[in-house]
Write a protein that holds these residues in place. Sequence first.
Motif, PDB file in Angstrom:
ATOM      1  N   ILE A  90      37.033  28.349  43.700  1.00 25.52           N
ATOM      2  CA  ILE A  90      36.001  27.970  42.734  1.00 25.52           C
ATOM      3  C   ILE A  90      34.678  28.641  43.103  1.00 25.52           C
ATOM      4  CG2 ILE A  90      34.687  26.069  41.734  1.00 25.52           C
ATOM      5  CD1 ILE A  90      37.030  24.259  42.148  1.00 25.52           C
ATOM      6  N   LEU A  91      34.224  29.547  42.254  1.00 21.58           N
ATOM      7  CA  LEU A  91      32.942  30.214  42.451  1.00 21.58           C
ATOM      8  C   LEU A  91      31.811  29.367  41.883  1.00 21.58           C
ATOM      9  CD1 LEU A  91      33.926  33.867  41.610  1.00 21.58           C
ATOM     10  CD2 LEU A  91      32.410  33.267  43.512  1.00 21.58           C
ATOM     11  N   THR A  92      30.682  29.369  42.583  1.00 26.45           N
ATOM     12  CA  THR A  92      29.511  28.668  42.066  1.00 26.45           C
ATOM     13  C   THR A  92      28.236  29.364  42.526  1.00 26.45           C
ATOM     14  OG1 THR A  92      28.300  26.575  42.003  1.00 26.45           O
ATOM     15  CG2 THR A  92      29.527  27.046  44.010  1.00 26.45           C
ATOM     16  N   ALA A  93      27.264  29.417  41.629  1.00 24.63           N
ATOM     17  CA  ALA A  93      25.936  29.930  41.959  1.00 24.63           C
ATOM     18  C   ALA A  93      24.897  28.842  41.760  1.00 24.63           C
ATOM     19  CB  ALA A  93      25.598  31.143  41.102  1.00 24.63           C
ATOM     20  N   ASN A  94      25.340  27.584  41.761  1.00 21.96           N
ATOM     21  CA  ASN A  94      24.459  26.447  41.523  1.00 21.96           C
ATOM     22  C   ASN A  94      24.453  25.504  42.723  1.00 21.96           C
ATOM     23  OD1 ASN A  94      23.825  27.078  38.714  1.00 21.96           O
ATOM     24  ND2 ASN A  94      25.970  26.604  38.331  1.00 21.96           N
ATOM     25  N   ASP A  95      23.385  24.781  42.869  1.00 23.50           N
ATOM     26  CA  ASP A  95      23.263  23.789  43.933  1.00 23.50           C
ATOM     27  C   ASP A  95      23.546  22.412  43.342  1.00 23.50           C
ATOM     28  OD1 ASP A  95      22.807  22.575  46.313  1.00 23.50           O
ATOM     29  OD2 ASP A  95      20.623  22.742  46.241  1.00 23.50           O
ATOM     30  N   PHE A  96      24.819  22.055  43.273  1.00 25.47           N
ATOM     31  CA  PHE A  96      25.209  20.761  42.724  1.00 25.47           C
ATOM     32  C   PHE A  96      24.745  19.632  43.642  1.00 25.47           C
ATOM     33  CE2 PHE A  96      27.949  23.518  40.407  1.00 25.47           C
ATOM     34  CZ  PHE A  96      28.403  22.832  39.298  1.00 25.47           C
ATOM     35  N   ILE A  97      24.327  18.528  43.060  1.00 23.64           N
ATOM     36  CA  ILE A  97      23.955  17.367  43.865  1.00 23.64           C
ATOM     37  C   ILE A  97      25.170  16.835  44.614  1.00 23.64           C
ATOM     38  CG2 ILE A  97      23.156  14.962  43.753  1.00 23.64           C
ATOM     39  CD1 ILE A  97      21.387  15.792  41.396  1.00 23.64           C
ATOM     40  N   ASN A  98      26.307  16.771  43.927  1.00 25.27           N
ATOM     41  CA  ASN A  98      27.536  16.298  44.569  1.00 25.27           C
ATOM     42  C   ASN A  98      28.678  17.188  44.101  1.00 25.27           C
ATOM     43  OD1 ASN A  98      29.734  14.964  45.641  1.00 25.27           O
ATOM     44  ND2 ASN A  98      28.912  12.926  45.190  1.00 25.27           N
ATOM     45  N   PHE A  99      28.769  18.369  44.714  1.00 28.16           N
ATOM     46  CA  PHE A  99      29.774  19.335  44.289  1.00 28.16           C
ATOM     47  C   PHE A  99      31.202  18.849  44.513  1.00 28.16           C
ATOM     48  CE2 PHE A  99      32.065  23.477  44.696  1.00 28.16           C
ATOM     49  CZ  PHE A  99      31.892  23.885  43.381  1.00 28.16           C
ATOM     50  N   PRO A 100      31.509  18.217  45.645  1.00 26.92           N
ATOM     51  CA  PRO A 100      32.877  17.711  45.816  1.00 26.92           C
ATOM     52  C   PRO A 100      33.305  16.749  44.711  1.00 26.92           C
ATOM     53  CG  PRO A 100      31.757  17.741  47.925  1.00 26.92           C
ATOM     54  CD  PRO A 100      30.715  18.056  46.887  1.00 26.92           C
ATOM     55  N   ALA A 101      32.391  15.882  44.264  1.00 18.29           N
ATOM     56  CA  ALA A 101      32.728  14.955  43.185  1.00 18.29           C
ATOM     57  C   ALA A 101      33.015  15.718  41.900  1.00 18.29           C
ATOM     58  CB  ALA A 101      31.600  13.959  42.970  1.00 18.29           C
ATOM     59  N   TYR A 102      32.218  16.761  41.643  1.00 17.06           N
ATOM     60  CA  TYR A 102      32.453  17.591  40.464  1.00 17.06           C
ATOM     61  C   TYR A 102      33.838  18.241  40.525  1.00 17.06           C
ATOM     62  CZ  TYR A 102      32.595  21.829  37.704  1.00 17.06           C
ATOM     63  OH  TYR A 102      33.009  22.830  36.865  1.00 17.06           O
ATOM     64  N   VAL A 103      34.162  18.821  41.672  1.00 18.11           N
ATOM     65  CA  VAL A 103      35.459  19.495  41.813  1.00 18.11           C
ATOM     66  C   VAL A 103      36.598  18.513  41.603  1.00 18.11           C
ATOM     67  CG1 VAL A 103      36.994  20.697  43.423  1.00 18.11           C
ATOM     68  CG2 VAL A 103      34.556  21.294  43.331  1.00 18.11           C
ATOM     69  N   GLU A 104      36.497  17.358  42.223  1.00 10.76           N
ATOM     70  CA  GLU A 104      37.582  16.382  42.134  1.00 10.76           C
ATOM     71  C   GLU A 104      37.738  15.830  40.717  1.00 10.76           C
ATOM     72  OE1 GLU A 104      36.508  13.778  45.322  1.00 10.76           O
ATOM     73  OE2 GLU A 104      37.350  15.109  46.856  1.00 10.76           O
ATOM     74  N   SER A 105      36.650  15.812  39.958  1.00 10.84           N
ATOM     75  CA  SER A 105      36.737  15.335  38.572  1.00 10.84           C
ATOM     76  C   SER A 105      37.211  16.424  37.609  1.00 10.84           C
ATOM     77  CB  SER A 105      35.373  14.809  38.108  1.00 10.84           C
ATOM     78  OG  SER A 105      34.436  15.874  37.985  1.00 10.84           O
ATOM     79  N   SER A 106      37.191  17.685  38.059  1.00 14.19           N
ATOM     80  CA  SER A 106      37.528  18.813  37.183  1.00 14.19           C
ATOM     81  C   SER A 106      39.029  18.960  36.955  1.00 14.19           C
ATOM     82  CB  SER A 106      36.996  20.120  37.786  1.00 14.19           C
ATOM     83  OG  SER A 106      37.753  20.495  38.933  1.00 14.19           O
ATOM     84  N   GLY A 107      39.815  18.397  37.826  1.00 10.35           N
ATOM     85  CA  GLY A 107      41.258  18.572  37.733  1.00 10.35           C
ATOM     86  C   GLY A 107      41.759  19.819  38.442  1.00 10.35           C
ATOM     87  N   ILE A 108      40.849  20.604  39.004  1.00  7.69           N
ATOM     88  CA  ILE A 108      41.223  21.801  39.751  1.00  7.69           C
ATOM     89  C   ILE A 108      41.520  21.410  41.201  1.00  7.69           C
ATOM     90  CG2 ILE A 108      40.471  24.087  40.515  1.00  7.69           C
ATOM     91  CD1 ILE A 108      38.549  24.095  38.100  1.00  7.69           C
ATOM     92  N   ARG A 109      42.575  21.977  41.737  1.00  7.81           N
ATOM     93  CA  ARG A 109      42.934  21.744  43.139  1.00  7.81           C
ATOM     94  C   ARG A 109      42.649  23.030  43.917  1.00  7.81           C
ATOM     95  NH1 ARG A 109      47.041  20.332  40.040  1.00  7.81           N
ATOM     96  NH2 ARG A 109      48.319  22.068  40.801  1.00  7.81           N
ATOM     97  N   PRO A 110      41.450  23.176  44.455  1.00  6.59           N
ATOM     98  CA  PRO A 110      41.093  24.467  45.058  1.00  6.59           C
ATOM     99  C   PRO A 110      41.671  24.663  46.450  1.00  6.59           C
ATOM    100  CG  PRO A 110      39.274  22.943  45.291  1.00  6.59           C
ATOM    101  CD  PRO A 110      40.324  22.231  44.461  1.00  6.59           C
ATOM    102  N   TYR A 111      41.983  25.910  46.727  1.00  7.18           N
ATOM    103  CA  TYR A 111      42.248  26.332  48.100  1.00  7.18           C
ATOM    104  C   TYR A 111      40.930  26.592  48.810  1.00  7.18           C
ATOM    105  CZ  TYR A 111      43.313  29.703  51.832  1.00  7.18           C
ATOM    106  OH  TYR A 111      43.386  30.364  53.027  1.00  7.18           O
ATOM    107  N   SER A 112      39.961  27.135  48.039  1.00 12.46           N
ATOM    108  CA  SER A 112      38.691  27.517  48.640  1.00 12.46           C
ATOM    109  C   SER A 112      37.545  27.339  47.655  1.00 12.46           C
ATOM    110  CB  SER A 112      38.739  28.984  49.116  1.00 12.46           C
ATOM    111  OG  SER A 112      39.159  29.843  48.078  1.00 12.46           O
ATOM    112  N   ILE A 113      36.347  27.194  48.235  1.00 11.34           N
ATOM    113  CA  ILE A 113      35.093  27.121  47.486  1.00 11.34           C
ATOM    114  C   ILE A 113      34.301  28.378  47.810  1.00 11.34           C
ATOM    115  CG2 ILE A 113      33.005  25.770  47.043  1.00 11.34           C
ATOM    116  CD1 ILE A 113      35.598  24.309  46.336  1.00 11.34           C
TER     117      ILE A 113
END
Length: 240
Positions: free
Chosen positions: A158-181
């Motif tokens: 998962i690529l990101t150029a943003n500073d999420f307040i709670n990025f792990p929560a966003y990822v877990e809610s997205s339905g994506i199962r990442p190998y890497s950030i």
Amino acid sequence: MIVFAHRGASAYAPQNTVPSFKMALAMKAQGIELDVQLSSDGVPVIIHDFMLDKTTDLSGFVHTHSWQELRKADAGLWFGEEYRETRIPSLEEVLALIPKDVLLNVEIKSITSLNQPVARIVSQVLNQEKDRNLIVSSFNHPILKDFQLLSPEVKIGILTANDFINFPAYVESSGIRPYSIHPEASYLSYQSIEDYHKRGWKVMTYTINSTTQSRMVESLGADGIFSDYPDLNSDIQDSD
């Protein structure tokens, strides 16, 4: 810490072209990163920008040109006279070039509003590469979710150029199962990397073009970097 050749050895040869990938291989890059998007007739081609003007002698959007048009473009002269008539390669051409034991990061580029079947087409091509060491990444997270459904065995970044307040929560809610950030380097911290690692996610960061930067992100715990200068960072690569 693994060093990916960002768009090939793009400091030394035109990015996302066969000469750039060949140079990265000659430099013994452990990983190679490339960008893929679709031509107007659905061929996955290797180019970063959505517009052709910066790195070719064509103008306009990539997606408005057919593969026959794109393959005739000069994608090297902008970089230097010695690269005149270097061509835009297809994904299949690059896969034939890069050995399967080199970790390959395929970044999918897609304009959401076009609704192109890019996840399906790239998945079909990569499904022919069952034994390849592979990560598929994108800033377009819905595309990643689509790709994951089609090729659940392929590692997702998962690529990101943003500073999420709670990025792990966003990822877990997205339905994506990442190998890497894959965050932009300025957003890294020891705490964020530790948090990602606790969730089992690797951390690969971009774009790192000096050994000073490399050592800094390595000290924070990053697992990999993307660099235009793969040889510059060779002294910090794993021996694995």
